[in-house]
Design a protein around this motif. Structure first.
Motif, short mmCIF file in Angstrom:
data_model
loop_
_atom_site.label_atom_id
_atom_site.label_comp_id
_atom_site.label_asym_id
_atom_site.label_seq_id
_atom_site.Cartn_x
_atom_site.Cartn_y
_atom_site.Cartn_z
N VAL A 115 35.70 -3.13 -10.34
CA VAL A 115 37.01 -2.52 -10.15
C VAL A 115 37.46 -2.79 -8.71
O VAL A 115 36.75 -2.42 -7.76
CB VAL A 115 36.99 -1.00 -10.40
N SER A 116 38.59 -3.46 -8.55
CA SER A 116 39.14 -3.65 -7.20
C SER A 116 40.06 -2.49 -6.89
O SER A 116 40.94 -2.14 -7.68
CB SER A 116 39.90 -4.98 -7.12
N HIS A 145 27.17 -11.00 -16.49
CA HIS A 145 28.37 -10.82 -17.31
C HIS A 145 29.32 -9.87 -16.58
O HIS A 145 29.12 -8.65 -16.61
CB HIS A 145 28.00 -10.25 -18.67
N PHE A 146 30.33 -10.42 -15.91
CA PHE A 146 31.28 -9.60 -15.18
C PHE A 146 32.47 -9.26 -16.07
O PHE A 146 33.01 -10.11 -16.78
CB PHE A 146 31.79 -10.34 -13.94
N ARG A 147 32.88 -8.00 -16.00
CA ARG A 147 34.12 -7.54 -16.62
C ARG A 147 34.93 -6.91 -15.50
O ARG A 147 34.48 -5.97 -14.86
CB ARG A 147 33.85 -6.52 -17.73
N LEU A 148 36.14 -7.41 -15.27
CA LEU A 148 36.87 -7.06 -14.06
C LEU A 148 38.25 -6.50 -14.36
O LEU A 148 38.96 -6.95 -15.26
CB LEU A 148 37.02 -8.29 -13.15
N THR A 149 38.63 -5.49 -13.57
CA THR A 149 39.97 -4.92 -13.64
C THR A 149 40.37 -4.45 -12.26
O THR A 149 39.57 -4.49 -11.32
CB THR A 149 40.03 -3.77 -14.66
N SER A 150 41.62 -4.02 -12.14
CA SER A 150 42.11 -3.50 -10.86
C SER A 150 42.61 -2.08 -11.06
O SER A 150 43.24 -1.76 -12.07
CB SER A 150 43.25 -4.38 -10.32
N ALA A 151 42.32 -1.23 -10.07
CA ALA A 151 42.81 0.14 -10.10
C ALA A 151 44.11 0.27 -9.32
O ALA A 151 44.63 1.37 -9.16
CB ALA A 151 41.77 1.10 -9.53
N SER A 152 44.61 -0.86 -8.84
CA SER A 152 45.84 -0.82 -8.04
C SER A 152 46.57 -2.15 -8.23
O SER A 152 46.86 -2.54 -9.35
CB SER A 152 45.50 -0.57 -6.57
N VAL A 153 46.81 -2.86 -7.14
CA VAL A 153 47.58 -4.10 -7.21
C VAL A 153 46.70 -5.28 -7.64
O VAL A 153 45.48 -5.17 -7.70
CB VAL A 153 48.22 -4.39 -5.84
N LEU A 154 47.35 -6.40 -7.90
CA LEU A 154 46.65 -7.63 -8.25
C LEU A 154 45.69 -8.03 -7.14
O LEU A 154 46.02 -7.93 -5.96
CB LEU A 154 47.67 -8.74 -8.47
N ASN A 155 44.50 -8.47 -7.51
CA ASN A 155 43.51 -8.89 -6.53
C ASN A 155 42.73 -10.09 -7.06
O ASN A 155 42.90 -10.48 -8.22
CB ASN A 155 42.57 -7.73 -6.18
N VAL A 156 41.86 -10.65 -6.22
CA VAL A 156 41.05 -11.80 -6.63
C VAL A 156 39.61 -11.59 -6.18
O VAL A 156 39.33 -11.34 -5.01
CB VAL A 156 41.59 -13.12 -6.02
N PHE A 157 38.69 -11.70 -7.13
CA PHE A 157 37.25 -11.56 -6.90
C PHE A 157 36.66 -12.95 -6.67
O PHE A 157 36.88 -13.86 -7.46
CB PHE A 157 36.63 -10.90 -8.14
N TYR A 167 41.12 -13.47 -11.04
CA TYR A 167 42.03 -12.35 -10.76
C TYR A 167 41.54 -11.06 -11.42
O TYR A 167 40.96 -11.08 -12.50
CB TYR A 167 43.43 -12.67 -11.25
N THR A 168 41.82 -9.96 -10.75
CA THR A 168 41.68 -8.62 -11.35
C THR A 168 43.07 -8.04 -11.46
O THR A 168 43.85 -8.08 -10.51
CB THR A 168 40.79 -7.71 -10.49
N MET A 169 43.40 -7.52 -12.65
CA MET A 169 44.76 -7.05 -12.91
C MET A 169 44.73 -5.64 -13.49
O MET A 169 43.88 -5.32 -14.34
CB MET A 169 45.47 -8.00 -13.86
N ASN A 170 45.66 -4.83 -13.03
CA ASN A 170 45.75 -3.45 -13.50
C ASN A 170 46.15 -3.42 -14.98
O ASN A 170 47.09 -4.12 -15.39
CB ASN A 170 46.78 -2.70 -12.66
N GLY A 171 45.42 -2.65 -15.76
CA GLY A 171 45.71 -2.54 -17.18
C GLY A 171 45.17 -3.69 -18.00
O GLY A 171 45.44 -3.77 -19.21
N PRO A 265 45.14 7.27 -14.20
CA PRO A 265 46.30 6.58 -13.61
C PRO A 265 45.88 5.71 -12.44
O PRO A 265 44.97 6.05 -11.68
CB PRO A 265 47.21 7.74 -13.16
N PRO A 266 46.54 4.56 -12.26
CA PRO A 266 46.19 3.67 -11.15
C PRO A 266 46.56 4.27 -9.81
O PRO A 266 47.32 5.24 -9.72
CB PRO A 266 47.01 2.41 -11.44
N GLY A 267 46.01 3.66 -8.75
CA GLY A 267 46.31 4.10 -7.40
C GLY A 267 47.74 3.78 -7.02
O GLY A 267 48.45 3.03 -7.70
N PRO A 268 48.21 4.33 -5.89
CA PRO A 268 49.62 4.17 -5.50
C PRO A 268 49.98 2.76 -5.09
O PRO A 268 51.13 2.35 -5.22
CB PRO A 268 49.76 5.13 -4.32
N GLY A 269 49.01 1.99 -4.60
CA GLY A 269 49.33 0.66 -4.11
C GLY A 269 49.87 0.70 -2.70
O GLY A 269 50.42 1.71 -2.26
N PRO A 270 49.73 -0.39 -1.95
CA PRO A 270 50.14 -0.42 -0.55
C PRO A 270 51.63 -0.19 -0.34
O PRO A 270 52.04 0.44 0.63
CB PRO A 270 49.76 -1.83 -0.09
#
Length: 282
Positions: A115-116, A145-157, A167-171, A265-270
């Motif tokens: 989770v980013s 075996h990685f499973r990736l998501t984002s708790a906020s904005v788009l990111n890259v692992f 990429y890690t993406m919210n939702g 719910p996701p974080g507020p984001g920057p």
């Protein structure tokens, strides 16, 4: 067992896994193909300038020259062949290195849910019932075996020496299959700008032997820090750059699913923090 790696922990030309090695091969092949046209072109420029210099009496002058079919053939065929070769390398490599394509290995595979957050990385090991922040520990040679998501904005692992940024993406949940072939300490990073704390959004990667990984999991599961929905909201979802690398006993095995499906719910984001004038980087 391999020896601990010495040197730059983010050197993409020093791969420590099959995916990173294949990435490096594509990079080197692409550069070689491009140099095959770039170098002769540069040489031809200097050779032409030297041959047609004013002092060279053998140089010829064609004031009525308009068209050369042979020259047109050279001018168009060489770039076309270069593009075809580069396209072939990219096409074949992109299919062979499909992030979701299983990577064989030795021993039992390890599932890691990533989770980013702003601005840290949470690694959840559902089978071991543990979680860590900004530290990824994996067994050498095992399929990862990685499973990736984002708790906020788009990111890259991205772990440069293991390969394949993703990429890690919210939702959404993305998949990545990797393997580490050498015991050692490496570095991972965020490769996509995500706000004020982005420069510090790094994480340690520790590749250890199977017994060491089992010991790590057994010790971590005894941690007094418990990770569930409540502690996640209170401690991790807030925007911050953590000073320590916390470890948790995983109390809720479905936490990652709750984050990915936005039941939490996701974080507020920057951007929202910037609009409120809040200073959330600690």
């Amino acid at each position: 067992m391999g020896q601990e790696v010495v040197g730059s922990p983010m050197n993409i030309l020093d791969p420590q896994g099959p995916i990173a090695a294949a990435n490096m091969t594509i990079l080197i092949d692409s550069i070689a193909i491009m140099l095959a046209i770039v170098v002769p072109t540069i040489v031809a420029i200097f050779a032409s300038a030297w041959y047609f210099r004013q002092s060279n009496r053998r140089a010829f002058y064609w004031p009525d020259w308009e068209y050369s079919g042979r020259l047109e053939l050279v001018v168009w065929s060489i770039p076309a062949l270069t593009i075809i070769l580069l396209g072939g390398v990219a096409w074949i490599g992109s299919h062979q290195l499909d992030p979701a394509r299983p990577v064989p290995g030795t021993g039992q595979g390890v599932t890691i849910q990533v989770v980013s957050l702003d601005w840290k990385w949470l690694f959840i090991y559902p089978d071991q019932r543990i979680a860590t922040v900004n530290t990824l520990t994996v067994p050498v040679g095992a399929p990862l075996h990685f499973r990736l998501t984002s708790a906020s904005v788009l990111n890259v692992f991205f772990i440069p020496q293991l390969g394949s940024m993703i990429y890690t993406m919210n939702g959404m949940v993305t998949r990545l299959e990797l393997r580490a072939d050498e015991v050692g300490n490496y570095q991972g990073l965020s490769a996509h700008f995500s706000g004020d704390g982005f420069p510090d959004m790094m994480f340690d990667v520790k590749v250890v032997s199977e017994p060491e990984f089992a010991s790590f999991a057994a010790n971590t599961v005894k941690s007094d820090h418990v990770l569930n929905g409540d502690s996640y909201r209170k401690e991790l979802l807030k925007q911050s750059v953590p000073k320590d690398k916390a470890i948790y006993r995983l109390d809720d095995p479905l936490l990652f699913t709750a984050i990915a499906t936005q039941r939490i719910p996701p974080g507020p984001g920057p951007q929202e923090a910037a609009n409120t004038g809040a200073s959330n980087v600690r």
